[in-house]
Design a protein around this motif. Structure first.
Motif, PDB file in Angstrom:
ATOM      1  N   TYR A  56       0.850  -1.182   0.000  1.00  5.61           N
ATOM      2  CA  TYR A  56       0.000   0.000   0.000  1.00  5.61           C
ATOM      3  C   TYR A  56       0.891   1.239   0.000  1.00  5.61           C
ATOM      4  O   TYR A  56       1.927   1.264   0.685  1.00  5.61           O
ATOM      5  CB  TYR A  56      -0.909   0.019   1.227  1.00  5.61           C
ATOM      6  N   SER A  57       0.486   2.248  -0.749  1.00  7.43           N
ATOM      7  CA  SER A  57       1.283   3.475  -0.801  1.00  7.43           C
ATOM      8  C   SER A  57       0.370   4.677  -0.957  1.00  7.43           C
ATOM      9  O   SER A  57      -0.770   4.562  -1.408  1.00  7.43           O
ATOM     10  CB  SER A  57       2.282   3.430  -1.965  1.00  7.43           C
ATOM     11  N   ASP A  58       0.888   5.829  -0.575  1.00  7.04           N
ATOM     12  CA  ASP A  58       0.164   7.077  -0.745  1.00  7.04           C
ATOM     13  C   ASP A  58       1.173   8.215  -0.696  1.00  7.04           C
ATOM     14  O   ASP A  58       2.327   8.027  -0.299  1.00  7.04           O
ATOM     15  CB  ASP A  58      -0.895   7.256   0.337  1.00  7.04           C
ATOM     16  N   ALA A  59       0.732   9.386  -1.098  1.00  6.00           N
ATOM     17  CA  ALA A  59       1.600  10.561  -1.077  1.00  6.00           C
ATOM     18  C   ALA A  59       0.766  11.797  -0.763  1.00  6.00           C
ATOM     19  O   ALA A  59      -0.395  11.897  -1.180  1.00  6.00           O
ATOM     20  CB  ALA A  59       2.312  10.738  -2.418  1.00  6.00           C
TER      21      ALA A  59
ATOM     22  N   SER B 175       6.230  10.814   0.683  1.00  7.50           N
ATOM     23  CA  SER B 175       5.891   9.447   0.293  1.00  7.50           C
ATOM     24  C   SER B 175       5.706   8.579   1.533  1.00  7.50           C
ATOM     25  O   SER B 175       6.402   8.747   2.524  1.00  7.50           O
ATOM     26  CB  SER B 175       7.001   8.841  -0.573  1.00  7.50           C
ATOM     27  N   ALA B 176       4.769   7.641   1.445  1.00  7.95           N
ATOM     28  CA  ALA B 176       4.562   6.689   2.533  1.00  7.95           C
ATOM     29  C   ALA B 176       4.095   5.365   1.943  1.00  7.95           C
ATOM     30  O   ALA B 176       3.303   5.340   0.996  1.00  7.95           O
ATOM     31  CB  ALA B 176       3.543   7.212   3.530  1.00  7.95           C
ATOM     32  N   TYR B 177       4.631   4.262   2.494  1.00 10.48           N
ATOM     33  CA  TYR B 177       4.182   2.957   2.025  1.00 10.48           C
ATOM     34  C   TYR B 177       4.325   1.931   3.140  1.00 10.48           C
ATOM     35  O   TYR B 177       5.018   2.155   4.144  1.00 10.48           O
ATOM     36  CB  TYR B 177       4.957   2.503   0.788  1.00 10.48           C
ATOM     37  N   CYS B 178       3.643   0.804   2.971  1.00  9.66           N
ATOM     38  CA  CYS B 178       3.812  -0.327   3.876  1.00  9.66           C
ATOM     39  C   CYS B 178       3.656  -1.616   3.078  1.00  9.66           C
ATOM     40  O   CYS B 178       2.955  -1.659   2.061  1.00  9.66           O
ATOM     41  CB  CYS B 178       2.820  -0.282   5.039  1.00  9.66           C
ATOM     42  N   VAL B 179       4.332  -2.660   3.538  1.00 11.70           N
ATOM     43  CA  VAL B 179       4.351  -3.949   2.839  1.00 11.70           C
ATOM     44  C   VAL B 179       3.974  -5.048   3.829  1.00 11.70           C
ATOM     45  O   VAL B 179       4.550  -5.127   4.924  1.00 11.70           O
ATOM     46  CB  VAL B 179       5.738  -4.242   2.232  1.00 11.70           C
ATOM     47  N   PHE B 180       2.999  -5.877   3.448  1.00 11.53           N
ATOM     48  CA  PHE B 180       2.592  -7.023   4.249  1.00 11.53           C
ATOM     49  C   PHE B 180       3.006  -8.305   3.538  1.00 11.53           C
ATOM     50  O   PHE B 180       2.857  -8.422   2.322  1.00 11.53           O
ATOM     51  CB  PHE B 180       1.069  -7.048   4.431  1.00 11.53           C
TER      52      PHE B 180
ATOM     53  N   ALA C  72       3.151  12.822  -7.760  1.00 14.51           N
ATOM     54  CA  ALA C  72       3.634  12.464  -6.427  1.00 14.51           C
ATOM     55  C   ALA C  72       3.327  10.998  -6.113  1.00 14.51           C
ATOM     56  O   ALA C  72       4.168  10.280  -5.552  1.00 14.51           O
ATOM     57  CB  ALA C  72       3.008  13.376  -5.379  1.00 14.51           C
ATOM     58  N   LYS C  73       2.133  10.546  -6.480  1.00  9.79           N
ATOM     59  CA  LYS C  73       1.753   9.153  -6.228  1.00  9.79           C
ATOM     60  C   LYS C  73       2.563   8.193  -7.094  1.00  9.79           C
ATOM     61  O   LYS C  73       2.912   7.084  -6.660  1.00  9.79           O
ATOM     62  CB  LYS C  73       0.255   8.977  -6.469  1.00  9.79           C
TER      63      LYS C  73
ATOM     64  N   MET D 280       4.998   5.097  -5.804  1.00  4.49           N
ATOM     65  CA  MET D 280       4.835   3.748  -6.347  1.00  4.49           C
ATOM     66  C   MET D 280       6.164   3.204  -6.875  1.00  4.49           C
ATOM     67  O   MET D 280       6.461   2.012  -6.719  1.00  4.49           O
ATOM     68  CB  MET D 280       3.790   3.766  -7.463  1.00  4.49           C
ATOM     69  N   ALA D 281       6.973   4.077  -7.460  1.00  6.80           N
ATOM     70  CA  ALA D 281       8.300   3.650  -7.929  1.00  6.80           C
ATOM     71  C   ALA D 281       9.195   3.286  -6.745  1.00  6.80           C
ATOM     72  O   ALA D 281       9.947   2.294  -6.787  1.00  6.80           O
ATOM     73  CB  ALA D 281       8.940   4.768  -8.750  1.00  6.80           C
ATOM     74  N   LEU D 282       9.102   4.085  -5.663  1.00  6.89           N
ATOM     75  CA  LEU D 282       9.881   3.794  -4.455  1.00  6.89           C
ATOM     76  C   LEU D 282       9.463   2.458  -3.863  1.00  6.89           C
ATOM     77  O   LEU D 282      10.311   1.643  -3.462  1.00  6.89           O
ATOM     78  CB  LEU D 282       9.680   4.925  -3.447  1.00  6.89           C
TER      79      LEU D 282
END
Length: 216
Positions: A159-162, A175-180, A203-204, A208-210
């Motif tokens: 999941y990601s968002d900006a 940028s912010a993301y998390c991985v499960f 920005a999004k 997503m690339a990160l």
């Protein structure tokens, strides 16, 4: 030294060989390590930092026992000129450093710790008030833990968002993301983007690339 794995016989063999070469004591299953507490249940294992938070609150010497539901108010955008400079920034810097380590297993405070860390060189009364709000939030969520289930799928969910142009000083996005992995949260990050995005879509795409690089 921490030995991990699911082969109990081989773990016993490794520990026996280590005892032949070094003076060591077997402390049994992992319970506490560098401020991180580990507890095992039939559902899986939990990691938390309850004792670390208790020590942090004691050092902060908060004057009241209130708690808050969120670590930060909505739509707050801090600027370097907000508030009056602290006469002694030592306490602010000490508490922020402690929060940085706490964010190791605290994704709920990662965003605000990122923000507060940017002002350690010249903190003000406004930043300090936001720092105290984080401490009040931690007091109310001190028993929260991360669960790593014993049985879980090996499917990655990301999941990601900006937040577009969230920093008013340079118009850069965050940028912010998390991985499960199945039901286990295994990676997360909050980071200011290195370049200025000209739209929220851009920005999004950058976050997503990160995230794609992280997963890869």
């Amino acid at each position: 030294m921490i030995i991990t794995g699911d082969d109990s016989e081989y773990i016993a063999f490794v520990k026996a060989r280590l005892r032949d070469q070094f003076l060591m004591t077997d402390l049994g299953p992992l319970r506490y390590f560098l401020g991180i507490e580990v507890s095992f249940t039939s559902n899986g294992f939990y990691i938390s930092q309850e004792k670390y938070i208790q020590d942090l609150l004691a050092r902060a010497a908060l004057g009241d026992e209130r708690t808050v539901e969120t670590p930060m108010e909505l739509n707050v955008k801090l600027q370097p000129t907000d508030g009056d400079p602290l006469s002694d920034p030592t306490c602010y810097r000490h508490l922020v450093v402690s929060l940085v380590y706490l964010a190791v297993i605290g994704p709920d405070i990662a965003y605000l710790v990122h923000i507060l860390s940017r002002f350690v060189s010249a903190p003000t009364t406004i930043y300090y008030s936001h720092l105290l709000r984080v401490l009040h939030y931690l007091r109310g969520t001190i028993t929260h833990r991360l669960l790593f289930p014993r049985s879980s799928s090996l499917q990655l969910q990301c999941y990601s968002d900006a937040t577009w142009a969230s920093d008013p000083s340079d118009r850069r996005s965050l940028s912010a993301y998390c991985v499960f992995l199945g039901g286990s949260l295994i990676a997360w990050k909050t980071k200011k983007q290195t370049t200025v995005s000209r739209s929220s879509v851009e920005a999004k795409l950058r976050v997503m690339a990160l995230l794609t690089a992280e997963v890869t």
